[in-house]
Design a protein around this motif. Structure first.
Motif, PDB file in Angstrom:
ATOM      1  N   LYS B  38      55.602  12.561  46.340  1.00  0.00           N
ATOM      2  CA  LYS B  38      56.384  11.344  46.584  1.00  0.00           C
ATOM      3  C   LYS B  38      55.462  10.195  46.958  1.00  0.00           C
ATOM      4  O   LYS B  38      54.715  10.280  47.932  1.00  0.00           O
ATOM      5  CB  LYS B  38      57.412  11.577  47.702  1.00  0.00           C
ATOM      6  CG  LYS B  38      58.340  10.389  47.927  1.00  0.00           C
ATOM      7  CD  LYS B  38      59.322  10.660  49.046  1.00  0.00           C
ATOM      8  CE  LYS B  38      60.341   9.532  49.191  1.00  0.00           C
ATOM      9  NZ  LYS B  38      59.723   8.232  49.480  1.00  0.00           N
ATOM     10  N   ALA B  41      58.381   4.247  48.369  1.00  0.00           N
ATOM     11  CA  ALA B  41      59.432   3.497  47.666  1.00  0.00           C
ATOM     12  C   ALA B  41      59.843   4.145  46.338  1.00  0.00           C
ATOM     13  O   ALA B  41      60.479   3.498  45.505  1.00  0.00           O
ATOM     14  CB  ALA B  41      59.030   2.049  47.441  1.00  0.00           C
ATOM     15  N   GLU B  42      59.465   5.396  46.146  1.00  0.00           N
ATOM     16  CA  GLU B  42      59.907   6.134  44.966  1.00  0.00           C
ATOM     17  C   GLU B  42      60.533   7.446  45.387  1.00  0.00           C
ATOM     18  O   GLU B  42      60.278   7.952  46.485  1.00  0.00           O
ATOM     19  CB  GLU B  42      58.732   6.410  44.031  1.00  0.00           C
ATOM     20  CG  GLU B  42      58.099   5.171  43.435  1.00  0.00           C
ATOM     21  CD  GLU B  42      56.985   5.525  42.472  1.00  0.00           C
ATOM     22  OE1 GLU B  42      56.224   4.613  42.095  1.00  0.00           O
ATOM     23  OE2 GLU B  42      56.862   6.701  42.095  1.00  0.00           O
ATOM     24  N   GLY B  43      61.346   8.024  44.496  1.00  0.00           N
ATOM     25  CA  GLY B  43      61.870   9.344  44.776  1.00  0.00           C
ATOM     26  C   GLY B  43      60.828  10.411  44.489  1.00  0.00           C
ATOM     27  O   GLY B  43      59.844  10.175  43.789  1.00  0.00           O
TER      28      GLY B  43
END
Lengths: 117, 111
Positions: B38, B41-43
């Motif tokens: 991860k 700000a991303e999955g």
């Protein structure tokens, strides 16, 4: 693989209010999942949402607090109701790859960062 | 009761060296073990997995080792690159096919 978008990407809300998070997938999927990641902690599964049936909630999560809708095979919403500062988290939706290959991977959206003041 | 534990919250490694991330689990009935990566700000994105019937799975620079008797798995990254800097989550999957995640390890690869 599936492409997943979430809205909003982040929000700051006042305690006592509610926020609805949207999750859109670029393909039809049977199972969608909603997770929460509290600051410094792991991803915790809130509920599993199948189209055409009631969501299944994990221990510690209830429908009154986290109502979920799943109107079709590409969309779901999670509402965080009557928010308190303890609800400040990143909320993520995911879908499962139901292909033949095992294990079935999950693809995640980018998350919604919620801050409750 | 945590079913999946990643005891190291952070790890720093020099570029080009090996990164070893560890994970312990409690339930011997898990079928699959997966690593996710991860970025901020991303999955999480799927990285590599291993079935409970194997003890090693390799994919390029990434290798996952499973020690069932010790209920331990590890992810080896070699050589490590600055772009590998991310949070790595260990996860397990059982008959219900739900994923249970560890708390994550922040890997920093220093140039």
């Amino acid at each position: 693989s599936a492409v997943i978008s979430q809205k909003p990407s982040r929000d700051i809300c006042q305690r006592g209010t509610s926020l609805t998070i949207q999750c859109q997938v670029d393909s039809q999927v049977t199972m969608m999942f909603w997770y929460r990641q509290q600051p410094g902690q792991s991803l915790t599964l809130i509920a599993t949402a199948n189209q055409g049936s009631e969501a299944t909630y994990e221990s510690g999560f209830v429908i009154d607090k986290f109502p979920i809708s799943r109107p079709n095979l590409t969309f779901s919403t999670l509402t965080v109701s009557n928010m308190s500062p303890e609800d400040s988290s990143i909320y993520l939706c995911s879908v499962e790859d139901r292909g033949e290959k095992l294990p079935h991977e999950q693809y995640f959206g980018p998350g919604t960062r919620l801050t409750v003041t | 009761d945590q079913q999946v534990k990643q005891n190291s919250p952070s790890l720093s490694v020099q570029e080009g060296r090996i990164s070893i991330l560890n994970c312990d689990y409690t339930n011997s009935m898990f079928d699959y073990f997966l690593w996710y990566k991860k970025y901020p700000a991303e999955g999480p994105t799927f990285l590599i997995s291993i079935s409970s019937i194997k003890d090693k799975n390799e994919d390029g620079r990434f290798t996952v080792f499973l020690n069932k008797s010790a209920k331990h798995l590890s992810l080896h990254i070699v050589p490590s690159q600055p772009g590998d800097s991310a949070v790595y989550f260990c996860s397990v999957s059982g008959s219900a096919r739900q994923l249970t995640f560890g708390s994550g390890t922040q890997l920093t690869v220093l140039p």
